[in-house]
Design a protein around this motif. Sequence first.
Motif, PDB file in Angstrom:
ATOM      1  N   VAL A 108       2.020 -16.294  10.809  1.00  0.00           N
ATOM      2  CA  VAL A 108       1.130 -15.454   9.999  1.00  0.00           C
ATOM      3  C   VAL A 108       1.263 -15.873   8.533  1.00  0.00           C
ATOM      4  CG1 VAL A 108       1.104 -13.425  11.504  1.00  0.00           C
ATOM      5  CG2 VAL A 108       2.914 -13.675   9.786  1.00  0.00           C
ATOM      6  N   MET A 109       0.298 -15.428   7.731  1.00  0.00           N
ATOM      7  CA  MET A 109       0.299 -15.777   6.319  1.00  0.00           C
ATOM      8  C   MET A 109       1.180 -14.805   5.551  1.00  0.00           C
ATOM      9  SD  MET A 109      -0.733 -18.061   4.381  1.00  0.00           S
ATOM     10  CE  MET A 109      -2.055 -18.971   5.164  1.00  0.00           C
ATOM     11  N   LYS A 110       1.969 -15.339   4.632  1.00  0.00           N
ATOM     12  CA  LYS A 110       2.829 -14.468   3.833  1.00  0.00           C
ATOM     13  C   LYS A 110       2.593 -14.722   2.356  1.00  0.00           C
ATOM     14  CE  LYS A 110       5.796 -13.094   7.300  1.00  0.00           C
ATOM     15  NZ  LYS A 110       7.121 -13.000   7.905  1.00  0.00           N
ATOM     16  N   LYS A 111       2.986 -13.745   1.576  1.00  0.00           N
ATOM     17  CA  LYS A 111       2.847 -13.872   0.134  1.00  0.00           C
ATOM     18  C   LYS A 111       3.612 -12.750  -0.545  1.00  0.00           C
ATOM     19  CE  LYS A 111      -0.839 -12.096  -1.765  1.00  0.00           C
ATOM     20  NZ  LYS A 111      -0.193 -10.824  -2.119  1.00  0.00           N
ATOM     21  N   CYS A 112       3.726 -12.864  -1.857  1.00  0.00           N
ATOM     22  CA  CYS A 112       4.404 -11.839  -2.658  1.00  0.00           C
ATOM     23  C   CYS A 112       3.763 -10.476  -2.420  1.00  0.00           C
ATOM     24  CB  CYS A 112       4.292 -12.213  -4.131  1.00  0.00           C
ATOM     25  SG  CYS A 112       4.599 -10.848  -5.253  1.00  0.00           S
ATOM     26  N   THR A 113       4.614  -9.474  -2.207  1.00  0.00           N
ATOM     27  CA  THR A 113       4.107  -8.113  -1.992  1.00  0.00           C
ATOM     28  C   THR A 113       4.411  -7.221  -3.191  1.00  0.00           C
ATOM     29  OG1 THR A 113       6.156  -7.289  -1.051  1.00  0.00           O
ATOM     30  CG2 THR A 113       4.638  -8.386   0.454  1.00  0.00           C
ATOM     31  N   LEU A 114       4.915  -7.816  -4.263  1.00  0.00           N
ATOM     32  CA  LEU A 114       5.452  -7.057  -5.400  1.00  0.00           C
ATOM     33  C   LEU A 114       6.552  -6.112  -4.919  1.00  0.00           C
ATOM     34  CD1 LEU A 114       2.688  -5.987  -7.982  1.00  0.00           C
ATOM     35  CD2 LEU A 114       4.620  -7.504  -8.324  1.00  0.00           C
ATOM     36  N   CYS A 115       7.206  -6.482  -3.818  1.00  0.00           N
ATOM     37  CA  CYS A 115       8.225  -5.626  -3.196  1.00  0.00           C
ATOM     38  C   CYS A 115       7.670  -4.238  -2.922  1.00  0.00           C
ATOM     39  CB  CYS A 115       9.481  -5.555  -4.057  1.00  0.00           C
ATOM     40  SG  CYS A 115      10.414  -7.072  -4.058  1.00  0.00           S
ATOM     41  N   ILE A 116       6.562  -4.225  -2.209  1.00  0.00           N
ATOM     42  CA  ILE A 116       5.850  -2.967  -1.985  1.00  0.00           C
ATOM     43  C   ILE A 116       6.758  -1.904  -1.370  1.00  0.00           C
ATOM     44  CG2 ILE A 116       4.977  -3.635   0.311  1.00  0.00           C
ATOM     45  CD1 ILE A 116       2.868  -1.918  -2.376  1.00  0.00           C
ATOM     46  N   ASP A 117       7.751  -2.360  -0.590  1.00  0.00           N
ATOM     47  CA  ASP A 117       8.654  -1.398   0.046  1.00  0.00           C
ATOM     48  C   ASP A 117       9.682  -0.835  -0.934  1.00  0.00           C
ATOM     49  OD1 ASP A 117       9.624  -3.952  -0.120  1.00  0.00           O
ATOM     50  OD2 ASP A 117      10.717  -3.903   1.768  1.00  0.00           O
ATOM     51  N   ARG A 118       9.882  -1.470  -2.047  1.00  0.00           N
ATOM     52  CA  ARG A 118      10.782  -0.923  -3.079  1.00  0.00           C
ATOM     53  C   ARG A 118      10.016  -0.025  -4.032  1.00  0.00           C
ATOM     54  NH1 ARG A 118      15.821  -3.507  -4.230  1.00  0.00           N
ATOM     55  NH2 ARG A 118      15.936  -1.959  -5.875  1.00  0.00           N
ATOM     56  N   ILE A 119       8.872  -0.587  -4.517  1.00  0.00           N
ATOM     57  CA  ILE A 119       8.191   0.113  -5.613  1.00  0.00           C
ATOM     58  C   ILE A 119       7.526   1.406  -5.151  1.00  0.00           C
ATOM     59  CG2 ILE A 119       7.852  -2.005  -6.944  1.00  0.00           C
ATOM     60  CD1 ILE A 119       5.030  -2.167  -5.964  1.00  0.00           C
ATOM     61  N   THR A 120       7.345   1.555  -3.854  1.00  0.00           N
ATOM     62  CA  THR A 120       6.746   2.798  -3.368  1.00  0.00           C
ATOM     63  C   THR A 120       7.792   3.699  -2.695  1.00  0.00           C
ATOM     64  OG1 THR A 120       6.169   1.700  -1.303  1.00  0.00           O
ATOM     65  CG2 THR A 120       4.463   1.783  -2.985  1.00  0.00           C
ATOM     66  N   ASP A 121       9.045   3.286  -2.746  1.00  0.00           N
ATOM     67  CA  ASP A 121      10.090   4.060  -2.078  1.00  0.00           C
ATOM     68  C   ASP A 121      10.599   5.167  -3.005  1.00  0.00           C
ATOM     69  OD1 ASP A 121      12.234   5.093  -0.787  1.00  0.00           O
ATOM     70  OD2 ASP A 121      13.234   3.176  -0.396  1.00  0.00           O
ATOM     71  N   MET A 122      10.139   6.381  -2.734  1.00  0.00           N
ATOM     72  CA  MET A 122      10.455   7.489  -3.628  1.00  0.00           C
ATOM     73  C   MET A 122      11.920   7.921  -3.515  1.00  0.00           C
ATOM     74  SD  MET A 122       8.079   8.027  -5.544  1.00  0.00           S
ATOM     75  CE  MET A 122       6.522   7.184  -5.684  1.00  0.00           C
ATOM     76  N   SER A 123      12.639   7.399  -2.505  1.00  0.00           N
ATOM     77  CA  SER A 123      14.038   7.785  -2.394  1.00  0.00           C
ATOM     78  C   SER A 123      14.910   6.986  -3.364  1.00  0.00           C
ATOM     79  CB  SER A 123      14.524   7.580  -0.956  1.00  0.00           C
ATOM     80  OG  SER A 123      14.553   6.202  -0.672  1.00  0.00           O
ATOM     81  N   LEU A 124      14.330   5.924  -3.952  1.00  0.00           N
ATOM     82  CA  LEU A 124      15.086   5.154  -4.938  1.00  0.00           C
ATOM     83  C   LEU A 124      14.944   5.826  -6.306  1.00  0.00           C
ATOM     84  CD1 LEU A 124      14.008   1.492  -4.075  1.00  0.00           C
ATOM     85  CD2 LEU A 124      16.241   2.509  -3.677  1.00  0.00           C
ATOM     86  N   PRO A 125      15.973   5.721  -7.126  1.00  0.00           N
ATOM     87  CA  PRO A 125      15.807   6.234  -8.490  1.00  0.00           C
ATOM     88  C   PRO A 125      14.734   5.433  -9.221  1.00  0.00           C
ATOM     89  CG  PRO A 125      17.903   5.071  -8.244  1.00  0.00           C
ATOM     90  CD  PRO A 125      17.326   5.201  -6.878  1.00  0.00           C
ATOM     91  N   GLU A 126      14.056   6.071 -10.136  1.00  0.00           N
ATOM     92  CA  GLU A 126      12.929   5.442 -10.819  1.00  0.00           C
ATOM     93  C   GLU A 126      13.277   4.061 -11.382  1.00  0.00           C
ATOM     94  OE1 GLU A 126      10.154   7.587 -13.078  1.00  0.00           O
ATOM     95  OE2 GLU A 126       9.173   5.621 -12.974  1.00  0.00           O
ATOM     96  N   SER A 127      14.488   3.918 -11.916  1.00  0.00           N
ATOM     97  CA  SER A 127      14.865   2.646 -12.546  1.00  0.00           C
ATOM     98  C   SER A 127      14.962   1.517 -11.531  1.00  0.00           C
ATOM     99  CB  SER A 127      16.201   2.813 -13.251  1.00  0.00           C
ATOM    100  OG  SER A 127      17.183   3.200 -12.299  1.00  0.00           O
ATOM    101  N   GLU A 128      15.103   1.854 -10.256  1.00  0.00           N
ATOM    102  CA  GLU A 128      15.199   0.807  -9.234  1.00  0.00           C
ATOM    103  C   GLU A 128      13.898   0.608  -8.485  1.00  0.00           C
ATOM    104  OE1 GLU A 128      18.575   1.232  -6.621  1.00  0.00           O
ATOM    105  OE2 GLU A 128      19.825   1.772  -8.341  1.00  0.00           O
ATOM    106  N   ARG A 129      12.890   1.382  -8.815  1.00  0.00           N
ATOM    107  CA  ARG A 129      11.595   1.227  -8.151  1.00  0.00           C
ATOM    108  C   ARG A 129      10.833   0.071  -8.793  1.00  0.00           C
ATOM    109  NH1 ARG A 129       9.278   6.803  -8.614  1.00  0.00           N
ATOM    110  NH2 ARG A 129      11.317   7.718  -8.211  1.00  0.00           N
TER     111      ARG A 129
END
Lengths: 326, 240
Positions: B129-150
């Motif tokens: 399959v084709m892959k590419k940068c996701t801007l770390c979608i699983d980090r930046i949308t993870d509300m359980s992380l503190p804001e500074s780590e999103r």
Amino acid sequence: MLPAFSVIFLTTLIGVGQGLFLALYTGQVYSLAKLLPAQDSLSFYAIGSFVALGFLAGGLLASFFHLGHPERAWRAASQWRTSWLSREVIVLPIFMSLVALYGLVHYVGWTTPMFTISGTLPVDFTLLVGFIASVAAFALFICTAMIYAGVRFVHEWHTWLTVANYLLIGLASGFMLAAAFSAYSSVPLVGFFGIWAVVFTLIALITRVTSLIRNRTLRHKFNLKSAIGVRHSNIQQKAQGFMGESFNTREFFHHKSEGVVRTIRYLFLLLVFLVPVVLIISSYLMQSTNLPIVAFLVQYLGLMLERWYFFAEANHPQNLYYQTKS
Amino acid sequence: MTQLALVIDLNVCVGCHACVTSCKEWNTSGWAGPMPDQRPYDADPCGVFFNRVQTYEIGEYPNTETLHFPKSCLHCEDPPCVPVCPTGASYKREDNGVVLVDYDKCIGCKYCSWACPYGAREFDEKNKVMKKCTLCIDRITDMSLPESERKPACVLACPTSARIFGDVHDPDSEASRAIREQGGYQLQPEWGTEPANHYLPRRRTLMHIHRDELIRADNPLKKEEVELPSDQETIDDIAW
Ligand code: SF4
Ligand code: SF4
């Protein structure tokens, strides 16, 4: 770009299939207008359609080898609003079904006219199906060609000449096969199909050479300056970020020397255009039934080289970023 | 509308590849993973990366300048790679503008990669399959992380803070301010793809020093034995 064999086979085989079908249907229309002797439904039209179907199926099969996940191919029909690839995925099976139906109707001999237009033109079911299938054949040529012509980043492809070449080369090879098929089954249409094959081949020669000249003098509007955003006339890449390979270095380069590319260019010009025309003319002069078959085979071989060159010639702007292996 | 993006400061990037390795580390085991390699320890290694750091030399020796240039998907605002996808696997998220591939729909036809002038997409030979940068979608949308780590892994890893992450549609975001105030630009703008990621150019730090700034005329200990430039009063006279 890297010429992929799956795509080379796909585009050339379906082109032959479409062209052959259009040739058969042209023959039927001509015979209706009493310009050609009528042919046997079963041995000519039905078998001919099945041969065309065989080429189309071969192309379809080849296309599956191009996909990473052929089992999901049905999903590719969903984005027809925006994607020419999706449109091709829809039109190809429709066209194949119509050709199959056309062949089948001829096979069972369901050719009694259903109605007559202005008292002289008897219309039977095959004529109707054939007409719709012809429209589908042209639509398929456009879809296939637009997959390439629509990629605006590849300047070598982004021109109407790509569409013209796919159409004309498909017609040429299809009529060539029709001539070969007529010669093989001793149908007296070799001359008719042969003349049209030569005509299409020669027009295709004009458009293909035009596109070769165009691409040779093409000035790319992309450059390293805007690729990395530095205004300087002397920029060299020192490292592309990795020392081995990547998808980017494989998919977008042909990895052959200039000499090979040049040889293939001359070879395809010879095999697609010159040799088949000479063979058809000599078959006409010598009344030979083998030469049209040889002409088709030679042209098909040349077509594979032509498609190879079509891909190899294309220079993608992403290549700007992959100039230095280190 | 939100458009998340990276602003990469070429003036401070030192080409250390920390973003490359942290990207691979995070994403190969995350939502977008795996990012398989072929022959990783042999000759001619090959593998999927979402981010590469390239190096360019500008000018001719000795007047040269070295430019380290990190390159990943630019999350174009008008992404040419999306409409060509026959399956709809490639899409741009409505809520934050991130361009993604749905790996369950992708048939691996590679057509999208032809439609990206930046070479930002890399095909995964193992999973087809084709892959590419996701801007770390699983980090930046993870509300359980503190804001500074999103933030994308690369942004957190960069030792020189060359990577700014933010909403380029919000005029007050750090990213927008950097673009506006430090001459942020887009790559290959001539295509009209409107890349959301921007780059900050190399800047020359120049300082003008005048002669009289080098000499402290007001040195109270008079160590430098300065002769006053004139008999008249100077502002340095205060010291006398
Ligand atoms: S950089 Fe390439 S892959 Fe990313 S959004 Fe733009 S065109 Fe698509
Ligand atoms: S490779 Fe996948 S994402 Fe790219 S165009 Fe084909 S189906 Fe769409």
